[in-house]
Design an enzyme around this catalytic site. Structure first.
Site, mmCIF file in Angstrom:
data_model
loop_
_atom_site.group_PDB
_atom_site.id
_atom_site.type_symbol
_atom_site.label_atom_id
_atom_site.label_comp_id
_atom_site.label_asym_id
_atom_site.label_seq_id
_atom_site.Cartn_x
_atom_site.Cartn_y
_atom_site.Cartn_z
ATOM 1 N N HIS A 13 0.841 -1.206 0.000
ATOM 2 C CA HIS A 13 0.000 0.000 0.000
ATOM 3 C C HIS A 13 0.876 1.257 0.000
ATOM 4 O O HIS A 13 0.622 2.210 -0.740
ATOM 5 C CB HIS A 13 -0.901 0.056 1.243
ATOM 6 C CG HIS A 13 -1.946 -0.999 1.303
ATOM 7 N ND1 HIS A 13 -2.104 -1.801 2.410
ATOM 8 C CD2 HIS A 13 -2.888 -1.380 0.421
ATOM 9 C CE1 HIS A 13 -3.117 -2.627 2.205
ATOM 10 N NE2 HIS A 13 -3.605 -2.397 0.996
ATOM 11 N N LYS A 37 -15.812 -7.428 5.706
ATOM 12 C CA LYS A 37 -14.498 -8.067 5.715
ATOM 13 C C LYS A 37 -14.037 -8.424 7.120
ATOM 14 O O LYS A 37 -13.009 -9.068 7.289
ATOM 15 C CB LYS A 37 -13.449 -7.148 5.071
ATOM 16 C CG LYS A 37 -13.502 -7.119 3.564
ATOM 17 C CD LYS A 37 -12.287 -6.401 3.018
ATOM 18 C CE LYS A 37 -12.192 -6.503 1.517
ATOM 19 N NZ LYS A 37 -10.995 -5.834 1.005
ATOM 20 N N ARG A 89 -1.620 -6.721 -8.093
ATOM 21 C CA ARG A 89 -0.548 -7.639 -7.715
ATOM 22 C C ARG A 89 -0.452 -8.823 -8.658
ATOM 23 O O ARG A 89 0.618 -9.300 -8.955
ATOM 24 C CB ARG A 89 -0.787 -8.176 -6.298
ATOM 25 C CG ARG A 89 -0.671 -7.132 -5.218
ATOM 26 C CD ARG A 89 -1.084 -7.727 -3.913
ATOM 27 N NE ARG A 89 -2.475 -8.168 -4.037
ATOM 28 C CZ ARG A 89 -3.251 -8.486 -3.028
ATOM 29 N NH1 ARG A 89 -2.798 -8.465 -1.822
ATOM 30 N NH2 ARG A 89 -4.495 -8.860 -3.225
ATOM 31 N N SER A 127 -2.965 -7.863 2.948
ATOM 32 C CA SER A 127 -3.300 -7.619 4.358
ATOM 33 C C SER A 127 -3.809 -8.882 5.032
ATOM 34 O O SER A 127 -3.457 -9.180 6.179
ATOM 35 C CB SER A 127 -4.348 -6.514 4.467
ATOM 36 O OG SER A 127 -3.829 -5.288 4.048
#
Length: 156
Positions: A13, A37, A89, A127
């Site tokens: 990030h 989430k 990614r 994450s």
């Protein structure tokens, strides 16, 4: 604008933020509430984490950090953003983001999405995986800043 949950903010990030501020005069970092989430950190903790981690980039562009809990395009409109920055990614990211761009273009064709490829050293960093490593008492220092690593350790 650069939206995300940032639970926690990773070196990936930070890399996207570092590169995004070279492209814009002002960057709004939108911290998504996204209770679906099941974030480890509260919204306030995530906003504080982002604020702390972006200090070194403030000399390049104006940066604002704002929480949001509405539709991304509505938030972008509220911020008067004309560009949404997204990090990629892997191919799986592209497939998801491709669908999102198509939907967002229908909602507001005046807001463009710009993709920045993750630096190769950060391509595997997510994450979700960082939290899993931390929960299992693994070392996360390669994936997050020392400050975020400390926050993870304290939280778990």
């Amino acid at each position: 604008m650069y939206p995300g949950t940032f639970d926690p903010l990773t070196n990936g990030h930070r890399d996207i933020i570092r590169r995004a501020v070279k492209l814009v005069d002002k960057l709004v970092i939108g911290v998504a509430i996204n209770e679906a989430k099941g974030p480890l950190f509260s919204l306030e903790e995530r906003v504080d984490m982002v604020l702390e981690e972006i200090e070194e980039f403030r000399h390049t562009a104006e940066i604002e950090v704002r929480p949001f809990d509405n539709l991304l395009m509505h938030f972008a409109e509220e911020c008067t953003a004309n560009v949404i920055i997204r990090g990629l990614r892997a191919v799986s990211d592209f497939e998801y983001e491709f669908q999102m761009v198509a939907m967002n273009q229908k909602l507001n064709p005046d807001i463009e999405t710009v993709f920045l490829m993750a630096d190769p050293q950060h391509q595997a960093v997510a994450s979700r995986l960082v939290k899993e490593i931390a929960k299992l008492d693994g070392r996360v220092e390669h994936f997050v800043s020392p400050s975020v690593a400390k926050r993870l350790k304290e939280k778990l």
